[in-house]
Design a protein around this motif. Structure first.
Motif, PDB file in Angstrom:
ATOM      1  N   MET A  73      10.833  11.134   3.956  1.00 49.49           N
ATOM      2  CA  MET A  73      11.182   9.851   4.146  1.00 49.49           C
ATOM      3  C   MET A  73      10.582   8.987   3.098  1.00 49.49           C
ATOM      4  SD  MET A  73      10.871   9.407   8.254  1.00 49.49           S
ATOM      5  CE  MET A  73       9.201   9.752   8.358  1.00 49.49           C
ATOM      6  N   PRO A  74      11.271   8.586   2.033  1.00 53.18           N
ATOM      7  CA  PRO A  74      10.919   7.850   1.087  1.00 53.18           C
ATOM      8  C   PRO A  74      10.263   6.609   1.517  1.00 53.18           C
ATOM      9  CG  PRO A  74      13.240   7.678   0.902  1.00 53.18           C
ATOM     10  CD  PRO A  74      12.865   8.666   1.842  1.00 53.18           C
ATOM     11  N   GLY A  75       8.987   6.014   1.136  1.00 51.89           N
ATOM     12  CA  GLY A  75       8.116   4.916   1.364  1.00 51.89           C
ATOM     13  C   GLY A  75       7.611   5.120   2.772  1.00 51.89           C
ATOM     14  N   ALA A  76       7.463   6.272   3.250  1.00 51.42           N
ATOM     15  CA  ALA A  76       6.907   6.276   4.664  1.00 51.42           C
ATOM     16  C   ALA A  76       5.345   6.002   4.457  1.00 51.42           C
ATOM     17  CB  ALA A  76       6.966   7.666   5.256  1.00 51.42           C
ATOM     18  N   SER A  77       4.553   6.166   3.544  1.00 48.85           N
ATOM     19  CA  SER A  77       3.263   5.979   3.392  1.00 48.85           C
ATOM     20  C   SER A  77       2.812   4.502   3.530  1.00 48.85           C
ATOM     21  CB  SER A  77       2.576   6.704   2.165  1.00 48.85           C
ATOM     22  OG  SER A  77       1.447   6.433   1.857  1.00 48.85           O
ATOM     23  N   VAL A  78       1.952   4.270   4.271  1.00 47.49           N
ATOM     24  CA  VAL A  78       1.475   2.823   4.419  1.00 47.49           C
ATOM     25  C   VAL A  78       0.667   2.495   2.914  1.00 47.49           C
ATOM     26  CG1 VAL A  78      -0.262   1.282   5.321  1.00 47.49           C
ATOM     27  CG2 VAL A  78       0.913   2.912   6.879  1.00 47.49           C
ATOM     28  N   ASP A  79      -0.051   3.455   2.330  1.00 53.49           N
ATOM     29  CA  ASP A  79      -0.691   3.311   1.161  1.00 53.49           C
ATOM     30  C   ASP A  79       0.407   2.936  -0.132  1.00 53.49           C
ATOM     31  OD1 ASP A  79      -3.211   3.874   2.144  1.00 53.49           O
ATOM     32  OD2 ASP A  79      -3.313   5.986   1.500  1.00 53.49           O
ATOM     33  N   ASN A  80       1.526   3.565  -0.109  1.00 55.81           N
ATOM     34  CA  ASN A  80       2.637   3.439  -0.883  1.00 55.81           C
ATOM     35  C   ASN A  80       3.220   1.875  -0.752  1.00 55.81           C
ATOM     36  OD1 ASN A  80       2.361   5.890  -1.918  1.00 55.81           O
ATOM     37  ND2 ASN A  80       4.483   6.716  -1.391  1.00 55.81           N
ATOM     38  N   TYR A  81       3.322   1.682   0.564  1.00 47.96           N
ATOM     39  CA  TYR A  81       3.755   0.444   0.803  1.00 47.96           C
ATOM     40  C   TYR A  81       2.985  -0.745   0.251  1.00 47.96           C
ATOM     41  CZ  TYR A  81       5.498  -3.485   3.308  1.00 47.96           C
ATOM     42  OH  TYR A  81       5.820  -5.060   3.541  1.00 47.96           O
ATOM     43  N   ILE A  82       1.675  -0.436   0.489  1.00 47.50           N
ATOM     44  CA  ILE A  82       0.726  -1.662   0.037  1.00 47.50           C
ATOM     45  C   ILE A  82       0.697  -1.749  -1.426  1.00 47.50           C
ATOM     46  CG2 ILE A  82      -1.757  -2.121  -0.048  1.00 47.50           C
ATOM     47  CD1 ILE A  82      -1.862  -1.188   2.960  1.00 47.50           C
ATOM     48  N   GLU A  83       0.602  -0.560  -2.050  1.00 44.76           N
ATOM     49  CA  GLU A  83       0.612  -0.333  -3.535  1.00 44.76           C
ATOM     50  C   GLU A  83       2.112  -1.039  -4.040  1.00 44.76           C
ATOM     51  OE1 GLU A  83      -0.470   0.408  -7.424  1.00 44.76           O
ATOM     52  OE2 GLU A  83      -1.715   0.270  -5.454  1.00 44.76           O
ATOM     53  N   ILE A  84       3.200  -0.872  -3.270  1.00 49.30           N
ATOM     54  CA  ILE A  84       4.533  -1.679  -3.782  1.00 49.30           C
ATOM     55  C   ILE A  84       4.279  -3.032  -3.929  1.00 49.30           C
ATOM     56  CG2 ILE A  84       6.830  -1.782  -3.158  1.00 49.30           C
ATOM     57  CD1 ILE A  84       6.848   1.269  -2.573  1.00 49.30           C
ATOM     58  N   GLN A  85       3.649  -3.561  -2.730  1.00 52.69           N
ATOM     59  CA  GLN A  85       3.579  -4.820  -2.342  1.00 52.69           C
ATOM     60  C   GLN A  85       2.495  -5.490  -3.691  1.00 52.69           C
ATOM     61  OE1 GLN A  85       5.229  -6.966  -0.254  1.00 52.69           O
ATOM     62  NE2 GLN A  85       6.267  -5.043   0.215  1.00 52.69           N
ATOM     63  N   ARG A  86       1.676  -4.791  -3.966  1.00 51.95           N
ATOM     64  CA  ARG A  86       0.787  -5.106  -5.236  1.00 51.95           C
ATOM     65  C   ARG A  86       1.458  -5.235  -6.363  1.00 51.95           C
ATOM     66  NH1 ARG A  86      -1.512  -3.908  -9.314  1.00 51.95           N
ATOM     67  NH2 ARG A  86      -0.900  -1.379  -9.204  1.00 51.95           N
ATOM     68  N   ILE A  87       2.203  -4.047  -6.556  1.00 53.62           N
ATOM     69  CA  ILE A  87       3.014  -4.046  -7.827  1.00 53.62           C
ATOM     70  C   ILE A  87       3.975  -5.419  -7.846  1.00 53.62           C
ATOM     71  CG2 ILE A  87       4.907  -2.862  -9.102  1.00 53.62           C
ATOM     72  CD1 ILE A  87       3.237  -0.341  -8.277  1.00 53.62           C
ATOM     73  N   GLU A 144       4.089 -11.116  10.055  1.00 51.04           N
ATOM     74  CA  GLU A 144       5.469 -10.490   9.768  1.00 51.04           C
ATOM     75  C   GLU A 144       5.179  -8.867  10.232  1.00 51.04           C
ATOM     76  OE1 GLU A 144       7.859  -8.724   5.995  1.00 51.04           O
ATOM     77  OE2 GLU A 144       6.489 -10.492   5.993  1.00 51.04           O
ATOM     78  N   VAL A 145       5.959  -8.435  11.111  1.00 53.40           N
ATOM     79  CA  VAL A 145       5.812  -7.250  11.735  1.00 53.40           C
ATOM     80  C   VAL A 145       6.415  -6.167  10.724  1.00 53.40           C
ATOM     81  CG1 VAL A 145       6.284  -5.406  13.732  1.00 53.40           C
ATOM     82  CG2 VAL A 145       5.759  -8.017  14.033  1.00 53.40           C
ATOM     83  N   ILE A 146       5.815  -5.045  10.323  1.00 54.07           N
ATOM     84  CA  ILE A 146       6.488  -4.055   9.359  1.00 54.07           C
ATOM     85  C   ILE A 146       6.473  -2.824  10.332  1.00 54.07           C
ATOM     86  CG2 ILE A 146       6.279  -2.772   7.229  1.00 54.07           C
ATOM     87  CD1 ILE A 146       4.782  -5.430   6.121  1.00 54.07           C
ATOM     88  N   LYS A 147       7.649  -2.005  10.241  1.00 53.47           N
ATOM     89  CA  LYS A 147       7.685  -0.992  10.965  1.00 53.47           C
ATOM     90  C   LYS A 147       7.727   0.065   9.857  1.00 53.47           C
ATOM     91  CE  LYS A 147       8.037  -2.209  15.489  1.00 53.47           C
ATOM     92  NZ  LYS A 147       7.375  -1.637  16.359  1.00 53.47           N
ATOM     93  N   HIS A 204       4.913  16.388  19.100  1.00 50.81           N
ATOM     94  CA  HIS A 204       5.759  14.838  19.057  1.00 50.81           C
ATOM     95  C   HIS A 204       6.399  14.505  18.076  1.00 50.81           C
ATOM     96  CE1 HIS A 204       6.033  10.651  20.289  1.00 50.81           C
ATOM     97  NE2 HIS A 204       5.880  11.035  21.414  1.00 50.81           N
ATOM     98  N   ALA A 205       7.638  13.880  18.023  1.00 48.23           N
ATOM     99  CA  ALA A 205       8.371  13.328  17.026  1.00 48.23           C
ATOM    100  C   ALA A 205       7.593  12.202  16.395  1.00 48.23           C
ATOM    101  CB  ALA A 205       9.794  12.931  17.540  1.00 48.23           C
ATOM    102  N   ALA A 206       8.075  11.970  15.121  1.00 50.28           N
ATOM    103  CA  ALA A 206       7.713  10.867  14.327  1.00 50.28           C
ATOM    104  C   ALA A 206       7.879   9.571  15.112  1.00 50.28           C
ATOM    105  CB  ALA A 206       8.195  10.964  13.037  1.00 50.28           C
ATOM    106  N   GLN A 207       6.673   8.968  15.236  1.00 60.15           N
ATOM    107  CA  GLN A 207       6.700   7.621  15.668  1.00 60.15           C
ATOM    108  C   GLN A 207       6.651   6.433  14.486  1.00 60.15           C
ATOM    109  OE1 GLN A 207       3.814   7.103  18.727  1.00 60.15           O
ATOM    110  NE2 GLN A 207       4.471   9.058  19.702  1.00 60.15           N
ATOM    111  N   ASP A 208       6.995   5.263  14.885  1.00 61.51           N
ATOM    112  CA  ASP A 208       6.868   4.269  14.179  1.00 61.51           C
ATOM    113  C   ASP A 208       5.583   3.760  13.931  1.00 61.51           C
ATOM    114  OD1 ASP A 208       9.539   3.968  13.408  1.00 61.51           O
ATOM    115  OD2 ASP A 208       9.997   2.306  14.698  1.00 61.51           O
ATOM    116  N   ILE A 209       5.082   3.115  12.865  1.00 59.48           N
ATOM    117  CA  ILE A 209       3.831   2.833  12.881  1.00 59.48           C
ATOM    118  C   ILE A 209       3.892   1.170  12.766  1.00 59.48           C
ATOM    119  CG2 ILE A 209       1.566   2.414  11.278  1.00 59.48           C
ATOM    120  CD1 ILE A 209       2.099   5.435  10.163  1.00 59.48           C
ATOM    121  N   THR A 210       3.236   0.391  13.302  1.00 58.97           N
ATOM    122  CA  THR A 210       3.251  -1.152  13.149  1.00 58.97           C
ATOM    123  C   THR A 210       2.192  -1.648  12.297  1.00 58.97           C
ATOM    124  OG1 THR A 210       4.466  -1.057  15.471  1.00 58.97           O
ATOM    125  CG2 THR A 210       3.619  -3.102  14.513  1.00 58.97           C
ATOM    126  N   VAL A 211       2.473  -2.359  11.346  1.00 56.13           N
ATOM    127  CA  VAL A 211       1.650  -2.911  10.434  1.00 56.13           C
ATOM    128  C   VAL A 211       2.037  -4.415  10.529  1.00 56.13           C
ATOM    129  CG1 VAL A 211       0.708  -3.080   8.018  1.00 56.13           C
ATOM    130  CG2 VAL A 211       1.263  -0.991   8.960  1.00 56.13           C
TER     131      VAL A 211
END
Length: 162
Positions: A67-81, A45-48, A17-24
């Motif tokens: 895909m740069p920034g595709a990881s939820v963990d990376n996104y959360i770490e970027i927000q912390r930074i 706030e909806v984040i895809k 199955h093709a990659a899908q969006d993750i909703t956070v």
């Protein structure tokens, strides 16, 4: 035979199955950013985010683009930074305000205070005291600016990771 083929077809369909969006969902609760898989407040706030394919995750598909920034963990770490950078920028602003206040206070030196400092005049005493204050605050500001620079580098590295 049919019992064996049906689950196999289902497994193949799921794995290809093709990659899908993750909703956070991002909510700010009592001033703290909170991330959840379900809406955590009325103003969520909806984040895809793009979910990488399983084959990509384990390196089985070498031709697929990352895909740069595709990881939820990376996104959360970027927000912390980013929060840490804002906190440091506020600290720098406060240091600059304190520097201005201390410099203003230094200009109120009396002749008696100038004599106690061993200065030849009030202007010399003010210049000496102002230079000392500026050196102290410039060192503090420089240290915080270096920390901000390091955080920007970390954020850039996380943004470039898949």
């Amino acid at each position: 035979m049919f019992r064996l083929i049906t689950p196999l077809i289902g497994f193949v369909a799921l794995s290809t199955h093709a990659a899908q969006d993750i909703t956070v969902y991002k909510c700010t609760i009592k001033g703290v950013a909170t991330f959840s898989q379900t809406p955590c407040a009325d103003n969520a706030e909806v984040i895809k985010l793009k979910q990488p394919m399983i084959a990509d995750k384990y390196g089985n598909n070498a031709n697929s683009p990352t895909m740069p920034g595709a990881s939820v963990d990376n996104y959360i770490e970027i927000q912390r930074i980013e929060r840490e950078i804002k906190r440091h920028q506020l600290t720098i602003k406060n240091y600059k305000e304190d520097l201005a206040n201390a410099t203003q206070q230094a200009s109120y030196i009396t002749q008696d205070q100038a004599n106690r400092m061993g200065a030849e005049s009030i202007a010399d005493a003010i210049a000496t005291k102002t230079a000392t204050i500026q050196n102290r605050y410039n060192a503090l500001i420089s240290a915080v600016e270096q920390q901000v620079s390091i955080l920007h580098q970390q954020k850039q590295q996380l943004s470039n990771q898949p």
